[in-house]
Motif scaffolding. Structure first.
Motif, PDB file in Angstrom:
ATOM      1  N   MET A 136       0.850  -1.191   0.000  1.00  0.00           N
ATOM      2  CA  MET A 136       0.000   0.000   0.000  1.00  0.00           C
ATOM      3  C   MET A 136       0.888   1.245   0.000  1.00  0.00           C
ATOM      4  SD  MET A 136      -3.169   0.956   2.516  1.00  0.00           S
ATOM      5  CE  MET A 136      -4.126  -0.410   1.885  1.00  0.00           C
ATOM      6  N   THR A 137       0.560   2.219  -0.848  1.00  0.00           N
ATOM      7  CA  THR A 137       1.395   3.411  -0.974  1.00  0.00           C
ATOM      8  C   THR A 137       1.241   4.317   0.223  1.00  0.00           C
ATOM      9  OG1 THR A 137      -0.298   4.719  -2.097  1.00  0.00           O
ATOM     10  CG2 THR A 137       1.095   3.300  -3.475  1.00  0.00           C
ATOM     11  N   SER A 138       2.255   5.201   0.413  1.00  0.00           N
ATOM     12  CA  SER A 138       2.188   6.152   1.511  1.00  0.00           C
ATOM     13  C   SER A 138       1.028   7.115   1.335  1.00  0.00           C
ATOM     14  CB  SER A 138       3.506   6.923   1.612  1.00  0.00           C
ATOM     15  OG  SER A 138       3.778   7.600   0.392  1.00  0.00           O
ATOM     16  N   THR A 139       0.687   7.408   0.077  1.00  0.00           N
ATOM     17  CA  THR A 139      -0.439   8.313  -0.193  1.00  0.00           C
ATOM     18  C   THR A 139      -1.755   7.702   0.270  1.00  0.00           C
ATOM     19  OG1 THR A 139       0.695   9.249  -2.124  1.00  0.00           O
ATOM     20  CG2 THR A 139      -1.688   9.583  -1.976  1.00  0.00           C
ATOM     21  N   SER A 140      -1.945   6.417  -0.002  1.00  0.00           N
ATOM     22  CA  SER A 140      -3.194   5.771   0.410  1.00  0.00           C
ATOM     23  C   SER A 140      -3.257   5.634   1.923  1.00  0.00           C
ATOM     24  CB  SER A 140      -3.316   4.393  -0.255  1.00  0.00           C
ATOM     25  OG  SER A 140      -2.203   3.567   0.070  1.00  0.00           O
ATOM     26  N   VAL A 141      -2.101   5.391   2.573  1.00  0.00           N
ATOM     27  CA  VAL A 141      -2.071   5.335   4.036  1.00  0.00           C
ATOM     28  C   VAL A 141      -2.454   6.695   4.604  1.00  0.00           C
ATOM     29  CG1 VAL A 141      -0.570   5.087   6.048  1.00  0.00           C
ATOM     30  CG2 VAL A 141      -0.372   3.482   4.139  1.00  0.00           C
ATOM     31  N   PHE A 142      -1.882   7.753   4.013  1.00  0.00           N
ATOM     32  CA  PHE A 142      -2.179   9.101   4.495  1.00  0.00           C
ATOM     33  C   PHE A 142      -3.668   9.405   4.350  1.00  0.00           C
ATOM     34  CE2 PHE A 142      -1.943  13.562   5.185  1.00  0.00           C
ATOM     35  CZ  PHE A 142      -0.720  13.800   5.798  1.00  0.00           C
ATOM     36  N   THR A 143      -4.235   9.042   3.204  1.00  0.00           N
ATOM     37  CA  THR A 143      -5.655   9.308   2.956  1.00  0.00           C
ATOM     38  C   THR A 143      -6.539   8.565   3.955  1.00  0.00           C
ATOM     39  OG1 THR A 143      -5.224   9.614   0.588  1.00  0.00           O
ATOM     40  CG2 THR A 143      -7.501   9.146   1.245  1.00  0.00           C
ATOM     41  N   ALA A 144      -6.175   7.310   4.264  1.00  0.00           N
ATOM     42  CA  ALA A 144      -6.991   6.503   5.166  1.00  0.00           C
ATOM     43  C   ALA A 144      -6.898   6.968   6.608  1.00  0.00           C
ATOM     44  CB  ALA A 144      -6.560   5.039   5.063  1.00  0.00           C
ATOM     45  N   LEU A 145      -5.713   7.431   7.026  1.00  0.00           N
ATOM     46  CA  LEU A 145      -5.504   7.757   8.442  1.00  0.00           C
ATOM     47  C   LEU A 145      -5.625   9.248   8.762  1.00  0.00           C
ATOM     48  CD1 LEU A 145      -2.544   5.352   9.345  1.00  0.00           C
ATOM     49  CD2 LEU A 145      -4.999   5.022   9.686  1.00  0.00           C
ATOM     50  N   ALA A 146      -5.654  10.098   7.768  1.00  0.00           N
ATOM     51  CA  ALA A 146      -5.757  11.543   8.015  1.00  0.00           C
ATOM     52  C   ALA A 146      -6.969  11.916   8.863  1.00  0.00           C
ATOM     53  CB  ALA A 146      -5.772  12.298   6.688  1.00  0.00           C
ATOM     54  N   PRO A 147      -8.142  11.283   8.656  1.00  0.00           N
ATOM     55  CA  PRO A 147      -9.287  11.638   9.517  1.00  0.00           C
ATOM     56  C   PRO A 147      -9.051  11.321  10.991  1.00  0.00           C
ATOM     57  CG  PRO A 147     -10.032  10.491   7.549  1.00  0.00           C
ATOM     58  CD  PRO A 147      -8.543  10.357   7.581  1.00  0.00           C
ATOM     59  N   TYR A 148      -8.056  10.488  11.279  1.00  0.00           N
ATOM     60  CA  TYR A 148      -7.767  10.120  12.670  1.00  0.00           C
ATOM     61  C   TYR A 148      -6.568  10.891  13.231  1.00  0.00           C
ATOM     62  CZ  TYR A 148     -11.123   6.417  11.975  1.00  0.00           C
ATOM     63  OH  TYR A 148     -12.294   5.727  11.719  1.00  0.00           O
ATOM     64  N   GLY A 149      -6.065  11.879  12.458  1.00  0.00           N
ATOM     65  CA  GLY A 149      -4.994  12.728  12.960  1.00  0.00           C
ATOM     66  C   GLY A 149      -3.619  12.476  12.394  1.00  0.00           C
ATOM     67  N   TRP A 150      -3.495  11.563  11.414  1.00  0.00           N
ATOM     68  CA  TRP A 150      -2.188  11.274  10.806  1.00  0.00           C
ATOM     69  C   TRP A 150      -1.678  12.500  10.054  1.00  0.00           C
ATOM     70  CZ3 TRP A 150       1.041   7.364  11.496  1.00  0.00           C
ATOM     71  CH2 TRP A 150       2.022   7.070  10.546  1.00  0.00           C
ATOM     72  N   ASP A 151      -0.407  12.812  10.216  1.00  0.00           N
ATOM     73  CA  ASP A 151       0.173  13.956   9.525  1.00  0.00           C
ATOM     74  C   ASP A 151       1.605  13.631   9.127  1.00  0.00           C
ATOM     75  OD1 ASP A 151       1.721  14.240  11.861  1.00  0.00           O
ATOM     76  OD2 ASP A 151       0.391  15.759  12.707  1.00  0.00           O
ATOM     77  N   ASP A 152       2.290  14.593   8.517  1.00  0.00           N
ATOM     78  CA  ASP A 152       3.653  14.366   8.031  1.00  0.00           C
ATOM     79  C   ASP A 152       4.610  14.013   9.168  1.00  0.00           C
ATOM     80  OD1 ASP A 152       2.989  14.811   5.371  1.00  0.00           O
ATOM     81  OD2 ASP A 152       3.355  16.976   5.511  1.00  0.00           O
ATOM     82  N   ALA A 153       4.422  14.646  10.314  1.00  0.00           N
ATOM     83  CA  ALA A 153       5.310  14.378  11.455  1.00  0.00           C
ATOM     84  C   ALA A 153       5.162  12.932  11.941  1.00  0.00           C
ATOM     85  CB  ALA A 153       5.013  15.349  12.594  1.00  0.00           C
ATOM     86  N   TRP A 154       3.917  12.443  12.003  1.00  0.00           N
ATOM     87  CA  TRP A 154       3.710  11.049  12.399  1.00  0.00           C
ATOM     88  C   TRP A 154       4.293  10.113  11.351  1.00  0.00           C
ATOM     89  CZ3 TRP A 154       3.125  10.359  17.158  1.00  0.00           C
ATOM     90  CH2 TRP A 154       2.243  11.110  17.951  1.00  0.00           C
ATOM     91  N   ALA A 155       4.157  10.461  10.083  1.00  0.00           N
ATOM     92  CA  ALA A 155       4.708   9.632   9.014  1.00  0.00           C
ATOM     93  C   ALA A 155       6.228   9.534   9.129  1.00  0.00           C
ATOM     94  CB  ALA A 155       4.309  10.194   7.654  1.00  0.00           C
ATOM     95  N   ASP A 156       6.872  10.644   9.468  1.00  0.00           N
ATOM     96  CA  ASP A 156       8.325  10.632   9.648  1.00  0.00           C
ATOM     97  C   ASP A 156       8.720   9.746  10.833  1.00  0.00           C
ATOM     98  OD1 ASP A 156       8.619  12.320   7.505  1.00  0.00           O
ATOM     99  OD2 ASP A 156       8.803  14.142   8.714  1.00  0.00           O
ATOM    100  N   GLU A 157       7.950   9.836  11.928  1.00  0.00           N
ATOM    101  CA  GLU A 157       8.227   9.005  13.108  1.00  0.00           C
ATOM    102  C   GLU A 157       8.080   7.515  12.783  1.00  0.00           C
ATOM    103  OE1 GLU A 157       9.190   9.557  16.155  1.00  0.00           O
ATOM    104  OE2 GLU A 157       8.833  11.664  16.626  1.00  0.00           O
ATOM    105  N   PHE A 158       7.127   7.232  11.898  1.00  0.00           N
ATOM    106  CA  PHE A 158       6.816   5.826  11.611  1.00  0.00           C
ATOM    107  C   PHE A 158       7.744   5.228  10.550  1.00  0.00           C
ATOM    108  CE2 PHE A 158       4.387   2.332   9.698  1.00  0.00           C
ATOM    109  CZ  PHE A 158       4.044   1.630  10.853  1.00  0.00           C
ATOM    110  N   ALA A 159       8.503   6.051   9.862  1.00  0.00           N
ATOM    111  CA  ALA A 159       9.304   5.585   8.718  1.00  0.00           C
ATOM    112  C   ALA A 159      10.136   4.332   9.012  1.00  0.00           C
ATOM    113  CB  ALA A 159      10.200   6.721   8.220  1.00  0.00           C
ATOM    114  N   PRO A 160      10.842   4.227  10.152  1.00  0.00           N
ATOM    115  CA  PRO A 160      11.632   3.010  10.409  1.00  0.00           C
ATOM    116  C   PRO A 160      10.779   1.741  10.478  1.00  0.00           C
ATOM    117  CG  PRO A 160      12.286   4.789  11.886  1.00  0.00           C
ATOM    118  CD  PRO A 160      11.034   5.228  11.217  1.00  0.00           C
ATOM    119  N   TYR A 161       9.569   1.869  11.005  1.00  0.00           N
ATOM    120  CA  TYR A 161       8.686   0.704  11.117  1.00  0.00           C
ATOM    121  C   TYR A 161       8.053   0.370   9.769  1.00  0.00           C
ATOM    122  CZ  TYR A 161       9.350   2.098  15.939  1.00  0.00           C
ATOM    123  OH  TYR A 161       9.919   2.455  17.138  1.00  0.00           O
ATOM    124  N   ASP A 162       7.839   1.404   8.961  1.00  0.00           N
ATOM    125  CA  ASP A 162       7.327   1.184   7.615  1.00  0.00           C
ATOM    126  C   ASP A 162       8.333   0.369   6.816  1.00  0.00           C
ATOM    127  OD1 ASP A 162       5.544   1.539   5.408  1.00  0.00           O
ATOM    128  OD2 ASP A 162       6.875   3.105   4.639  1.00  0.00           O
TER     129      ASP A 162
END
Length: 363
Positions: free
Chosen positions: A1-27
């Motif tokens: 699943m692309t990062s764009t689709s993850v962002f679209t799915a989780l944005a309503p729950y508060g996902w943002d660029d900062a959280w995406a950066d924090e999650f990068a190692p686990y991704d």
């Protein structure tokens, strides 16, 4: 699943660029990003780009009650397996913590990554200003912005009386927005919806404060069970038994919590200071920098009470919360315990010296 689709799915729950950066190692490890919407009995419901998943929390440190997975956490979840496990949670931006009812002086985390702490107070019963101050101290300490919502405003039809109640709470809550809301007739809901649309909010308050009714009104559906409060004291049964995270149709995320009977402080010195900011300002004018505002000469706080500038109830409430916070910290911090013992000895010596001086004058 692309990062764009993850962002679209989780944005309503508060996902943002900062959280995406924090999650990068686990991704990079192939783990799924998700937000915890509910926790119970060592398992949790996590909303992910793949939908709502059930996961076990055993991998996350279970022995420290402040490091367990809680509602509002962003977590890294295994993509498969039976059972499926939460590997870890991302560093929390904020955390709402209270002391437990046990004698072990442990903290209990109620919600994580919260932007607004909504303290719901029912107008169906007499205001308990001391309890509001207690909630606000914990809210400020969490790092969230407190907001007081005076619910069931339709039960106070007299505008003058309602205005006085609001003024009492505003005096009790310096720097905190105070809203009057009636879920029954909709008054004030638009203002509250505008507040909670920006980020994550947690609903706090006693049973019977109308939290679940407010949650239903904000979501626009009966997602939370609601039962009538008792007429005699305005208290209700615990209709909400777990902390639930809900995405709001107008934007933002809401965490509804069970009614809190006990609201113990847990290392909340700065939060207490913000609740009683006027006392902190007055204390700067005291003669002694370590003035306890008890009976010291040149105490600007006591002078303000004598002049009517500061309500005696506020000072008594401040003293009570400071003492309680010192006790809870002293049980877990050896350095603070030593400082308290030193302070007690100093005060005891001063009291003894004052008594001896008084006896000398009497002779």
């Amino acid at each position: 699943m692309t990062s764009t689709s993850v962002f679209t799915a989780l944005a309503p729950y508060g996902w943002d660029d900062a959280w995406a950066d924090e999650f990068a190692p686990y991704d990079a490890e192939g783990l799924l990003a998700g937000r915890v919407v509910r926790v119970d009995r060592g398992q949790c419901d996590v909303v992910t780009a793949d939908g709502l998943l059930r996961a076990d929390t055993a991998f996350v440190t279970p022995h420290d009650p402040l490091r367990v997975v809680c509602t509002g956490d962003w977590v890294a979840v295994e993509p498969g397996g039976n059972p499926r496990y939460v590997r870890t949670y991302l560093p929390r931006r904020t955390a709402f913590v209270r002391s437990t009812s046990s004698k072990r002086s442990e903290g209990q985390i109620l919600a994580a990554n919260v932007d607004h702490a909504i303290v719901a107070v029912s107008l169906a019963v007499e205001l308990d200003l001391g309890r509001i101050e207690r909630f606000l101290a914990l809210a400020w300490e969490s790092g969230a912005q407190p907001v007081v919502v005076l619910s069931k405003a339709d039960l106070v039809p007299d505008a003058v009386t309602l205005s006085h109640l609001v003024q009492d709470v505003e005096t009790t809550a310096p720097g905190v927005p105070v809203l009057t809301v009636s879920a029954h007739d909709g008054d004030g809901l638009d203002v509250l919806a505008a507040v909670v649309s920006g980020g994550t909010s947690v609903l706090l308050g006693q049973s019977g404060a109308g939290k679940s009714t407010l949650a239903n009104a904000l979501v626009g559906a009966d997602v939370m069970d609601v039962r009538a409060a008792r007429d005699v004291d305005g208290k209700g049964r615990h209709t909400t038994t777990t902390r639930n995270l809900l995405a709001l149709p107008g934007g933002g995320v809401l965490i509804d919590t069970p009614g809190l009977r006990g609201v113990g402080l847990f290392d909340a010195e700065s939060g207490v200071g913000q609740v009683f900011s006027e006392i902190a300002e007055l204390a700067e004018r005291c003669r002694f920098h370590d003035c306890a505002h008890e009976a010291e000469p040149g105490c600007a706080v006591l002078a303000a009470v004598d002049d009517g500038e500061l309500a005696e109830r506020r000072l008594e409430s401040y003293r009570k919360l400071i003492r309680e916070n010192q006790r809870i910290v002293a049980k877990t911090d050896a350095r603070v315990r030593a400082e308290l013992r030193k302070d007690w000895k100093r005060r005891g010596a001063e009291g003894k010296a004052a008594m001896e001086a008084k006896r000398g004058r009497v002779r």
